[in-house]
Design a protein around this motif. Structure first.
Motif, PDB file in Angstrom:
ATOM      1  N   CYS A   1    -101.153  13.460  -9.736  1.00 43.05           N
ATOM      2  CA  CYS A   1     -99.543  13.033  -9.542  1.00 43.05           C
ATOM      3  C   CYS A   1     -98.646  13.899 -10.900  1.00 43.05           C
ATOM      4  N   PRO A   2     -99.312  13.400 -12.181  1.00 47.47           N
ATOM      5  CA  PRO A   2     -98.625  13.846 -13.344  1.00 47.47           C
ATOM      6  C   PRO A   2     -98.275  15.423 -13.517  1.00 47.47           C
ATOM      7  N   ALA A   3     -99.059  16.108 -12.762  1.00 47.32           N
ATOM      8  CA  ALA A   3     -98.734  17.571 -12.928  1.00 47.32           C
ATOM      9  C   ALA A   3     -97.602  18.054 -12.466  1.00 47.32           C
ATOM     10  N   ILE A   4     -96.848  17.336 -11.291  1.00 49.94           N
ATOM     11  CA  ILE A   4     -95.582  17.866 -10.666  1.00 49.94           C
ATOM     12  C   ILE A   4     -94.498  17.727 -11.390  1.00 49.94           C
ATOM     13  N   TYR A   5     -94.514  16.802 -12.302  1.00 44.25           N
ATOM     14  CA  TYR A   5     -93.291  16.062 -12.715  1.00 44.25           C
ATOM     15  C   TYR A   5     -93.014  16.869 -14.292  1.00 44.25           C
ATOM     16  N   ASP A   6     -91.884  17.499 -14.442  1.00 41.33           N
ATOM     17  CA  ASP A   6     -91.341  18.018 -15.685  1.00 41.33           C
ATOM     18  C   ASP A   6     -90.914  16.506 -16.368  1.00 41.33           C
ATOM     19  N   LEU A   7     -91.327  16.565 -17.782  1.00 43.16           N
ATOM     20  CA  LEU A   7     -90.791  15.641 -18.493  1.00 43.16           C
ATOM     21  C   LEU A   7     -89.919  16.066 -19.545  1.00 43.16           C
ATOM     22  N   GLY A   8     -89.892  17.454 -19.741  1.00 40.46           N
ATOM     23  CA  GLY A   8     -88.870  18.049 -20.724  1.00 40.46           C
ATOM     24  C   GLY A   8     -89.802  18.348 -21.980  1.00 40.46           C
ATOM     25  N   GLN A   9     -91.010  18.362 -21.897  1.00 38.65           N
ATOM     26  CA  GLN A   9     -91.924  18.692 -22.633  1.00 38.65           C
ATOM     27  C   GLN A   9     -92.099  20.227 -23.102  1.00 38.65           C
ATOM     28  N   GLU A  10     -92.575  20.699 -24.326  1.00 38.56           N
ATOM     29  CA  GLU A  10     -92.561  22.014 -24.769  1.00 38.56           C
ATOM     30  C   GLU A  10     -94.052  22.611 -23.909  1.00 38.56           C
ATOM     31  N   ALA A  11     -94.832  21.671 -23.886  1.00 39.22           N
ATOM     32  CA  ALA A  11     -96.353  22.286 -23.313  1.00 39.22           C
ATOM     33  C   ALA A  11     -97.094  21.085 -22.671  1.00 39.22           C
ATOM     34  N   ASN A  12     -97.899  21.528 -21.743  1.00 38.46           N
ATOM     35  CA  ASN A  12     -98.693  20.704 -21.066  1.00 38.46           C
ATOM     36  C   ASN A  12    -100.275  20.647 -21.664  1.00 38.46           C
ATOM     37  N   VAL A  13    -100.676  19.584 -22.025  1.00 35.21           N
ATOM     38  CA  VAL A  13    -102.051  19.554 -22.546  1.00 35.21           C
ATOM     39  C   VAL A  13    -103.081  18.715 -21.728  1.00 35.21           C
ATOM     40  N   VAL A  14    -104.183  19.101 -21.250  1.00 40.09           N
ATOM     41  CA  VAL A  14    -105.166  18.321 -20.571  1.00 40.09           C
ATOM     42  C   VAL A  14    -106.307  18.159 -21.114  1.00 40.09           C
ATOM     43  N   ALA A  15    -106.690  16.615 -21.320  1.00 38.35           N
ATOM     44  CA  ALA A  15    -107.796  16.225 -22.170  1.00 38.35           C
ATOM     45  C   ALA A  15    -109.072  16.257 -20.726  1.00 38.35           C
ATOM     46  N   LEU A  16    -109.910  16.881 -20.898  1.00 41.46           N
ATOM     47  CA  LEU A  16    -111.058  16.814 -20.016  1.00 41.46           C
ATOM     48  C   LEU A  16    -112.410  16.866 -20.583  1.00 41.46           C
ATOM     49  N   SER A  17    -112.872  15.514 -20.292  1.00 39.16           N
ATOM     50  CA  SER A  17    -114.277  15.233 -20.963  1.00 39.16           C
ATOM     51  C   SER A  17    -115.309  15.916 -20.446  1.00 39.16           C
ATOM     52  N   VAL A  18    -116.301  16.053 -21.109  1.00 41.40           N
ATOM     53  CA  VAL A  18    -117.348  16.957 -20.873  1.00 41.40           C
ATOM     54  C   VAL A  18    -118.425  16.159 -19.709  1.00 41.40           C
ATOM     55  N   THR A  19    -117.967  14.617 -19.609  1.00 42.76           N
ATOM     56  CA  THR A  19    -118.614  13.652 -18.919  1.00 42.76           C
ATOM     57  C   THR A  19    -118.308  13.411 -17.262  1.00 42.76           C
ATOM     58  N   GLU A  20    -117.062  14.257 -16.981  1.00 45.11           N
ATOM     59  CA  GLU A  20    -116.535  14.094 -15.914  1.00 45.11           C
ATOM     60  C   GLU A  20    -116.992  15.245 -14.876  1.00 45.11           C
ATOM     61  N   GLY A  21    -117.709  16.027 -14.995  1.00 46.24           N
ATOM     62  CA  GLY A  21    -118.229  16.947 -14.129  1.00 46.24           C
ATOM     63  C   GLY A  21    -117.535  18.291 -14.144  1.00 46.24           C
ATOM     64  N   GLU A  22    -118.458  19.246 -13.863  1.00 48.03           N
ATOM     65  CA  GLU A  22    -117.966  20.688 -14.435  1.00 48.03           C
ATOM     66  C   GLU A  22    -117.047  21.207 -13.383  1.00 48.03           C
ATOM     67  N   ASP A  23    -116.856  20.715 -12.194  1.00 47.08           N
ATOM     68  CA  ASP A  23    -116.178  21.194 -11.386  1.00 47.08           C
ATOM     69  C   ASP A  23    -114.712  20.450 -11.088  1.00 47.08           C
ATOM     70  N   LYS A  24    -114.137  19.888 -11.906  1.00 43.65           N
ATOM     71  CA  LYS A  24    -113.096  19.206 -11.898  1.00 43.65           C
ATOM     72  C   LYS A  24    -111.755  20.213 -11.824  1.00 43.65           C
ATOM     73  N   PRO A  25    -111.728  21.281 -12.665  1.00 45.36           N
ATOM     74  CA  PRO A  25    -110.732  22.119 -12.593  1.00 45.36           C
ATOM     75  C   PRO A  25    -110.562  22.874 -11.028  1.00 45.36           C
ATOM     76  N   LEU A  26    -111.782  22.704 -10.508  1.00 48.85           N
ATOM     77  CA  LEU A  26    -111.680  23.607  -9.144  1.00 48.85           C
ATOM     78  C   LEU A  26    -111.278  22.631  -8.197  1.00 48.85           C
ATOM     79  N   LYS A  27    -111.375  21.123  -8.550  1.00 49.66           N
ATOM     80  CA  LYS A  27    -110.932  20.244  -7.553  1.00 49.66           C
ATOM     81  C   LYS A  27    -109.481  19.880  -7.748  1.00 49.66           C
ATOM     82  N   TYR A  28    -109.138  19.942  -8.999  1.00 50.85           N
ATOM     83  CA  TYR A  28    -107.712  19.339  -9.265  1.00 50.85           C
ATOM     84  C   TYR A  28    -106.888  20.874  -9.869  1.00 50.85           C
TER      85      TYR A  28
END
Lengths: 242, 115
Positions: free
Chosen positions: A135-162
């Motif tokens: 959900c957070p991905a679609i709401y602009d907050l007025g930020q200069e940049a979007n940064v995503v923290a992705l931990s190595v324990t989450e699984g290698e395919d998270k970018p493809l799933k989301y």
């Protein structure tokens, strides 16, 4: 007109709207963006799964800077102000935005919080979004940049799933890399390959809040991004003035 | 479940358009929802049915037009085939999404009293 009683027959009228249903949010986000620009504050929308290490990244950031830069943070969670309390202990003036059942921050929630937090003195304002890869991905907050923290324990395919989340990311901070020796099945190259398939301009920093790896690179990225945005703003002023 | 927030925005917009025209009943709404918009159409539909129950949209048909993802090169204008790498095959520049992120209210059909 109705011929029997003269009450007036209704007409079915088509109204062409052709406007985004996020237009109201986007207007508030633009308003926030103007506030940030006027104060010379760079706002970063920090997103990621619950437990991906967003708060730990900010704690490590504050520790490395050791007071050399002023920071501020808004922290969104469904309940409790634990993250804001952690950030305050790390020396970052922070405010919690408790969203109740809402799964994301929106521009209005951020705008209201800006009235409560002394963010104007900061150089960088981190908006730590609700832990959620959707959900957070679609709401602009007025930020200069979007940064995503992705931990190595989450699984290698998270970018493809989301893909929506990672497509919107200007930077992915790959967190908890100190755990890699304990994760024999996880290959960092596979994660980076998945990112390259969802981000047109993949930019990844490998980091650990525990060892401090990557924190200097993250700080350089923030510096560079702010320099670029300031340059764009300055050239815009020249055009507007000329 | 941000689909509830989207439906709330939809209702606000439809109510404003209806009030401006003195409409009392809405017959039909048409939305465009992109495949990469982050909005799940099945969830949107159930949120719509739950949320609009006692609103001006109660009973109104919700038509959802899906929009396929399209990538293009902003530098040279080339369309990229779907499923390919996110780099332009001609000039090597990074691709941009040119369609597929729409969350758009396209059209409302409403009943306006004849005056």
């Amino acid at each position: 007109m109705c011929e029997t009683c003269g009450c007036g027959d209704p007409d079915v009228v088509p109204v062409e709207v052709r406007e985004s249903l996020l237009a109201g949010n986007d207007r508030t986000a633009d308003h926030n963006r103007q506030h940030f620009a006027a104060q010379g504050v760079m706002a970063i929308n920090l997103m990621g799964s619950p437990g991906s290490g967003k708060t730990a990244l900010l704690e490590a950031t504050a520790a490395r800077l050791d007071g050399r830069q002023r920071l501020a943070a808004l922290s969104g969670d469904l309940a409790t102000d634990r993250d804001a309390a952690r950030l305050a202990r790390a020396g970052i003036p922070s405010l919690s935005i408790t969203t109740g059942s809402a799964c994301h921050l929106d521009a209005r929630l951020v705008h209201e919080a800006l009235h409560e937090l002394p963010w104007q003195e900061a150089r960088w304002l981190f908006i730590e979004n609700v832990g959620n890869l959707v959900c957070p991905a679609i709401y602009d907050l007025g930020q200069e940049a979007n940064v995503v923290a992705l931990s190595v324990t989450e699984g290698e395919d998270k970018p493809l799933k989301y893909p929506v989340m990672f497509h919107k990311a200007d930077l992915v901070v790959l967190t908890k890399v100190d755990l890699l020796p304990h994760l024999p099945g996880v290959e960092i190259e596979v994660i980076e390959d998945a990112l390259a398939r969802t981000m047109p301009e993949p930019r990844v920093i490998r980091a650990s809040a525990v060892t401090g790896e990557g924190i200097d690179e993250w700080l350089r990225w923030l510096e560079g991004r702010q320099a670029d945005s300031t340059a764009v703003a300055a050239s815009g002023e020249v055009v507007a003035g000329g | 479940m941000h689909e509830y927030s989207i439906v709330q925005s939809l209702l606000d917009r439809v109510e404003a358009e209806a009030a401006a025209r003195g409409a009392t009943v809405v017959h039909r709404l048409r939305l465009q929802i992109g495949e990469m918009s982050g909005v799940e159409t099945a969830l949107l539909r159930s949120a719509y049915e739950t949320f609009t129950d006692r609103s001006i949209c109660a009973g109104a048909d919700l038509e959802i037009v899906p929009v396929a993802v399209r990538w293009g090169c902003p530098a040279c204008g080339t369309d990229l085939p779907s499923g390919s790498a996110l780099r332009c095959g001609d000039c090597g520049g990074p691709a941009r999404l040119t369609a597929g992120d729409e969350i758009v209210l396209e059209r409302i059909e409403m009943e306006v009293p004849d005056v």
